[in-house]
Design an enzyme around this catalytic site. Structure first.
Site, PDB file in Angstrom:
ATOM      1  N   GLY A 183      62.442  68.563 -13.550  1.00 38.08           N
ATOM      2  CA  GLY A 183      63.804  68.189 -12.958  1.00 38.08           C
ATOM      3  C   GLY A 183      64.013  68.245 -11.428  1.00 38.08           C
TER       4      GLY A 183
ATOM      5  CE  LYS B 229      60.031  72.245 -24.884  1.00 43.35           C
ATOM      6  NZ  LYS B 229      60.922  73.514 -24.986  1.00 43.35           N
TER       7      LYS B 229
ATOM      8  CB  ALA C 198      73.753  66.660 -13.119  1.00 46.28           C
TER       9      ALA C 198
ATOM     10  N   GLY D 124      78.182  65.980  -9.861  1.00 47.02           N
ATOM     11  CA  GLY D 124      77.789  65.840  -8.579  1.00 47.02           C
ATOM     12  C   GLY D 124      77.183  66.773  -7.946  1.00 47.02           C
TER      13      GLY D 124
ATOM     14  CD  GLU E 297      82.720  68.937  -9.964  1.00 44.40           C
ATOM     15  OE1 GLU E 297      81.895  70.062 -10.212  1.00 44.40           O
ATOM     16  OE2 GLU E 297      82.204  67.807 -10.434  1.00 44.40           O
TER      17      GLU E 297
ATOM     18  CG  HIS F 185      81.434  72.204 -18.675  1.00 41.69           C
ATOM     19  ND1 HIS F 185      82.485  71.677 -18.969  1.00 41.69           N
ATOM     20  CD2 HIS F 185      80.848  71.701 -17.667  1.00 41.69           C
ATOM     21  CE1 HIS F 185      82.905  70.887 -17.964  1.00 41.69           C
ATOM     22  NE2 HIS F 185      81.891  70.760 -17.154  1.00 41.69           N
TER      23      HIS F 185
ATOM     24  NE  ARG G 136      82.026  74.096 -14.500  1.00 41.64           N
ATOM     25  CZ  ARG G 136      80.964  73.603 -14.367  1.00 41.64           C
ATOM     26  NH1 ARG G 136      79.766  74.142 -14.586  1.00 41.64           N
ATOM     27  NH2 ARG G 136      81.179  72.637 -13.375  1.00 41.64           N
TER      28      ARG G 136
ATOM     29  CG  HIS H  99      77.301  73.511 -18.569  1.00 44.51           C
ATOM     30  ND1 HIS H  99      77.083  72.340 -18.693  1.00 44.51           N
ATOM     31  CD2 HIS H  99      77.462  73.677 -17.188  1.00 44.51           C
ATOM     32  CE1 HIS H  99      77.107  71.638 -17.813  1.00 44.51           C
ATOM     33  NE2 HIS H  99      77.452  72.388 -16.680  1.00 44.51           N
TER      34      HIS H  99
ATOM     35  NE  ARG I 298      75.761  76.342 -12.404  1.00 46.26           N
ATOM     36  CZ  ARG I 298      76.511  74.774 -12.687  1.00 46.26           C
ATOM     37  NH1 ARG I 298      76.667  73.997 -11.394  1.00 46.26           N
ATOM     38  NH2 ARG I 298      76.386  74.361 -13.778  1.00 46.26           N
TER      39      ARG I 298
ATOM     40  CB  SER J 116      73.266  73.778 -10.874  1.00 46.49           C
ATOM     41  OG  SER J 116      72.199  73.918 -11.632  1.00 46.49           O
TER      42      SER J 116
HETATM   43  P1  FAD Z   1      65.709  70.614 -15.474  1.00 47.16           P
HETATM   44  O1  FAD Z   1      66.527  69.409 -14.646  1.00 47.16           O
HETATM   45  O2  FAD Z   1      66.431  71.026 -16.653  1.00 47.16           O
HETATM   46  O3  FAD Z   1      64.303  70.291 -15.514  1.00 47.16           O
HETATM   47  C1  FAD Z   1      63.591  71.097 -16.456  1.00 47.16           C
HETATM   48  C2  FAD Z   1      62.131  70.462 -16.483  1.00 47.16           C
HETATM   49  O4  FAD Z   1      61.192  71.494 -17.126  1.00 47.16           O
HETATM   50  C3  FAD Z   1      62.206  69.172 -17.349  1.00 47.16           C
HETATM   51  O5  FAD Z   1      61.386  68.388 -16.912  1.00 47.16           O
HETATM   52  C4  FAD Z   1      61.410  69.976 -18.741  1.00 47.16           C
HETATM   53  O6  FAD Z   1      60.679  69.049 -19.138  1.00 47.16           O
HETATM   54  C5  FAD Z   1      60.551  70.973 -17.917  1.00 47.16           C
HETATM   55  N1  FAD Z   1      59.886  71.990 -18.914  1.00 47.16           N
HETATM   56  C6  FAD Z   1      60.702  72.898 -19.670  1.00 47.16           C
HETATM   57  N2  FAD Z   1      59.788  73.408 -20.562  1.00 47.16           N
HETATM   58  C7  FAD Z   1      58.603  73.239 -20.189  1.00 47.16           C
HETATM   59  C8  FAD Z   1      57.577  73.616 -20.434  1.00 47.16           C
HETATM   60  N3  FAD Z   1      57.150  74.744 -21.392  1.00 47.16           N
HETATM   61  N4  FAD Z   1      56.466  73.236 -20.098  1.00 47.16           N
HETATM   62  C9  FAD Z   1      56.496  72.124 -18.964  1.00 47.16           C
HETATM   63  N5  FAD Z   1      57.806  71.789 -18.624  1.00 47.16           N
HETATM   64  C10 FAD Z   1      58.738  72.285 -19.234  1.00 47.16           C
HETATM   65  N6  FAD Z   1      75.000  70.783 -11.922  1.00 47.16           N
HETATM   66  C11 FAD Z   1      75.499  70.333 -10.769  1.00 47.16           C
HETATM   67  O7  FAD Z   1      75.185  70.936  -9.805  1.00 47.16           O
HETATM   68  N7  FAD Z   1      76.204  69.387 -10.838  1.00 47.16           N
HETATM   69  C12 FAD Z   1      76.372  68.602 -12.062  1.00 47.16           C
HETATM   70  O8  FAD Z   1      77.326  67.700 -12.137  1.00 47.16           O
HETATM   71  C13 FAD Z   1      75.964  68.907 -13.316  1.00 47.16           C
HETATM   72  N8  FAD Z   1      76.365  68.589 -14.442  1.00 47.16           N
HETATM   73  C14 FAD Z   1      75.681  68.700 -15.536  1.00 47.16           C
HETATM   74  C15 FAD Z   1      75.845  68.082 -16.880  1.00 47.16           C
HETATM   75  C16 FAD Z   1      75.225  68.662 -17.919  1.00 47.16           C
HETATM   76  C17 FAD Z   1      75.516  67.585 -19.058  1.00 47.16           C
HETATM   77  C18 FAD Z   1      74.282  69.722 -17.886  1.00 47.16           C
HETATM   78  C19 FAD Z   1      73.516  70.103 -19.076  1.00 47.16           C
HETATM   79  C20 FAD Z   1      74.008  70.548 -16.700  1.00 47.16           C
HETATM   80  C21 FAD Z   1      74.848  70.047 -15.415  1.00 47.16           C
HETATM   81  N9  FAD Z   1      74.598  70.779 -14.315  1.00 47.16           N
HETATM   82  C22 FAD Z   1      75.171  70.159 -13.371  1.00 47.16           C
HETATM   83  C23 FAD Z   1      73.535  71.782 -14.234  1.00 47.16           C
HETATM   84  C24 FAD Z   1      72.321  71.137 -13.674  1.00 47.16           C
HETATM   85  O9  FAD Z   1      71.969  69.852 -14.175  1.00 47.16           O
HETATM   86  C25 FAD Z   1      71.115  71.751 -13.879  1.00 47.16           C
HETATM   87  O10 FAD Z   1      71.389  73.322 -13.826  1.00 47.16           O
HETATM   88  C26 FAD Z   1      69.802  71.490 -13.021  1.00 47.16           C
HETATM   89  O11 FAD Z   1      69.799  70.277 -13.090  1.00 47.16           O
HETATM   90  C27 FAD Z   1      68.563  72.332 -13.545  1.00 47.16           C
HETATM   91  O12 FAD Z   1      67.518  71.984 -12.730  1.00 47.16           O
HETATM   92  P2  FAD Z   1      66.133  72.390 -13.082  1.00 47.16           P
HETATM   93  O13 FAD Z   1      65.094  71.586 -12.198  1.00 47.16           O
HETATM   94  O14 FAD Z   1      65.964  74.020 -12.787  1.00 47.16           O
HETATM   95  O15 FAD Z   1      65.962  72.078 -14.566  1.00 47.16           O
HETATM   96  C1  SIN Z   2      80.259  68.640 -14.668  1.00 48.60           C
HETATM   97  O1  SIN Z   2      80.387  67.579 -14.393  1.00 48.60           O
HETATM   98  O2  SIN Z   2      81.528  69.029 -14.870  1.00 48.60           O
HETATM   99  C2  SIN Z   2      79.431  69.474 -14.477  1.00 48.60           C
HETATM  100  C3  SIN Z   2      79.208  70.044 -13.135  1.00 48.60           C
HETATM  101  C4  SIN Z   2      78.391  71.272 -13.072  1.00 48.60           C
HETATM  102  O3  SIN Z   2      77.693  71.873 -14.084  1.00 48.60           O
HETATM  103  O4  SIN Z   2      78.127  72.085 -12.276  1.00 48.60           O
END
Ligand code: FAD
Ligand code: SIN
Length: 527
Positions: free
Chosen positions: A13, A34, A45, A48, A117, A233, A286, A347, A382, A387
């Site tokens: 991610g 994964k 996300a 923003g 927001e 959320h 939130r 969330h 948060r 994030s």
């Molecule tokens: P992720 O983006 O979840 O990536 C995790 C990665 O780890 C993936 O590639 C997955 O395949 C991999 N993985 C998992 N387990 C394993 C394993 N065992 N072995 C190998 N790989 C593995 N935050 C904001 O700041 N703004 C927003 O607008 C926002 N909107 C959101 C909307 C939604 C619907 C959701 C669910 C979340 C939102 N968030 C937002 C929160 C934010 O998107 C996440 O917290 C952030 O993207 C997490 O990033 P990350 O890289 O830590 O994990």
């Molecule tokens: C949203 O767009 O409401 C999600 C934003 C966030 O989780 O920070």
């Protein structure tokens, strides 16, 4: 099969991709995913990424203040300072790499359309319509893949970390395409596996968010902290769901940015209610909005409230929120006319593998970044859109600090490699789904938006029954994932029981007050 690299990144991610880009400048990098590329919370996300790029109406100091306020006394101020300051530079780099954020000619905003927001005192959210995460992931992923900067192994989840003499030397992972268990040795390993909210019945999180990173690290002896702080959320779309879908399918999110543009909440009787709960009404923090909705649902006996976009023009809705508009339309709702039935859903996890400001865990050679980590940057709650910024800033920092770790390190040829032998599950697929459902409903009912000793003990009891029934020797990745969920669920519930106060996203009906004299501290757990 054994593969060697300098830095191994588990997860792709925003945190993993940013770490990989940084590390690829100085060493050989492997990234494990994964699922397929793009299966992540990052990709989903909407709202923003927050950054104080408007130098006239905003400042990093205001962003710092808002983050600290939302964190309810538990933020590490130095971590937040790094987030808001370095965040501006990391976002500018993202734009240089080609990320296309919406633009507008507003004074001070650098040509960008900045959104508002909840709990932000200024407009500071850069966005790409309502698909910001996809734009960011595409930009980072494209840069990495186009130039072949890292080996990327999709559908190869990490199973267990390799620890020798107190040092992490990589991970055993299963190639789900062939079934082969492979060994990935590395001089430094960065966990970036994202969140864990799939342990809840109702969640916005993708199916991969089962807490694998937290579980792997905890089993290996890493410290975890702040596990009791789960953010719900307020506005996930309430949809009719088949039984089989409940087990994993995420609820579709209706972004907080919709309320930022003027969306209002109505209860089942058509009454606007947020004024009873907070002066900022729909743009309150939130946790406040989620509890208010929960309360209104209880009072009216409904399983949802409504989000009304009545004050927003149809043109603005379709232009600013194209994904939300299209998805709702596919489900029979024209949101330029119809109110949207919404309810809270799990969330985001503020807790995770404990790190310092450089992403170091207590295990030598093991780093963590993004949602699977916890360094106090979000405190007990948060701030919206912080994030993605966290993953960007601390993914980069973890890679820089891992660089020191890989210097002068040579693999010992006698490393003991006890790779797990995986075959077909001993549990049937339907049993695994049923156990997951028990975990998810125990968590929703007992460790949910409002908890008490009674509900938490009941949840723990149900989790312990599942534990007894499934044993502790997984023989397939599906069983391993189930155990990861169980462990993550137990860690959250245990911490929620131990914190006998209410703070931020953690609300105890039997301890409804914040208790600063006793509880301005993190709860940390280790095997
Ligand atoms: P992720 O983006 O979840 O990536 C995790 C990665 O780890 C993936 O590639 C997955 O395949 C991999 N993985 C998992 N387990 C394993 C394993 N065992 N072995 C190998 N790989 C593995 N935050 C904001 O700041 N703004 C927003 O607008 C926002 N909107 C959101 C909307 C939604 C619907 C959701 C669910 C979340 C939102 N968030 C937002 C929160 C934010 O998107 C996440 O917290 C952030 O993207 C997490 O990033 P990350 O890289 O830590 O994990
Ligand atoms: C949203 O767009 O409401 C999600 C934003 C966030 O989780 O920070």
């Amino acid at each position: 099969m054994i593969e060697k690299s300098d830095i191994l990144i588990i997860g792709g991610g925003i945190a993993g991709l940013r770490a990989a880009l940084t590390a690829s400048k100085f060493c050989k990098v492997t990234v494990l995913l994964k699922g397929r590329i793009g299966e992540s919370a990052t990709e989903k996300a909407q709202g923003g990424i927050a950054a104080a790029i408007d130098q006239i109406k905003d400042s990093t100091l205001y962003h710092l203040e808002d983050t600290l306020d939302a964190g309810a006394g538990l933020c590490d101020e130095e971590a937040v300072r790094i987030l808001v300051n370095e965040g501006v530079d990391r976002v500018k780099e993202l734009i240089q790499m080609g990320a296309q954020f919406d633009r507008a000619e507003t004074e001070g905003g650098g040509g960008f359309a900045l959104a508002l927001e909840g709990a932000h005192k200024r407009r500071r959210i850069l966005h790409a319509g309502d698909q910001t995460g996809m734009e960011i992931e595409k930009t980072l992923g494209y840069t990495l893949l186009k130039e072949g900067l890292a080996e990327v192994a999709a559908e190869t989840p990490g199973i267990s970390l390799i620890i020798e003499n107190g040092r992490c030397l990589g991970v055993h992972a299963q190639d789900l395409k062939t079934g082969e268990v492979k060994t990935y040795l590395a001089k430094a390993t960065i966990l970036a596996t994202g969140g864990l909210c799939q342990v809840y019945l109702y969640t916005t999180n993708p199916t991969v968010a089962t807490g694998d990173g937290v579980a792997m690290a905890y089993r290996a002896g890493a410290e975890v902290q702040d596990m009791e702080f789960i953010q719900f959320h307020p506005t996930a779309l309430v949809q009719f769901t088949e039984f089989s879908d409940i087990v994993a399918l995420p609820q579709f999110l209706i972004s907080e940015a919709v309320r930022g543009e003027g969306g209002i909440l109505l209860n089942n009787r058509g009454e606007r209610f947020m004024e009873k709960y907070h002066v900022k009404m729909e743009l309150a923090p939130r946790d406040v909005v989620s509890r208010a909705i929960f309360e209104e649902m209880r009072a009216t006996g409904a399983d949802h409230v409504y989000l009304s976009l009545v004050g927003i023009s149809a043109e603005k809705i379709t232009k600013r929120f194209p994904l939300i508009y299209k998805t709702c339309l596919e489900r029979g709702l024209d949101i330029t006319r119809d109110n949207i039935p919404v309810a809270p859903a799990a969330h985001y996890s503020m807790g995770g593998v404990r790190t310092d400001l450089e992403g170091r865990t207590n295990i030598h050679g093991l780093y963590a970044a993004g949602e699977c980590s916890s360094l106090g940057v979000h405190g007990a709650n948060r701030l919206a859109s912080n994030s993605l910024l966290d993953g960007l800033v601390f993914g980069h920092r973890a890679a820089l600090s891992a660089r020191l770790q890989i210097m002068d390190f040579e693999f010992n040829s006698n490393i003991k490699l006890d790779a797990p032998k995986f075959e077909s599950s001993k549990l049937k697929e339907v049993e695994i789904q049923r156990y997951k459902l028990v975990i998810k409903s125990a968590m929703w009912q007992g460790t949910g938006i409002i908890r008490s000793a009674e509900t938490l003990n009941a949840a723990l009891h149900r989790l312990e029954i599942v534990e007894k029934q499934i044993g502790n020797a997984p023989i397939s990745f599906e069983e391993q994932e189930l155990m990861n969920m169980l462990l993550a669920a137990k860690l959250i519930t245990r911490a929620a029981l131990d914190r006998t106060e209410s703070r931020g996203a953690h609300y105890r009906s039997d301890h409804p007050k914040r208790d600063d004299p006793n509880w301005i501290r993190h709860l940390t757990y280790k095997t």
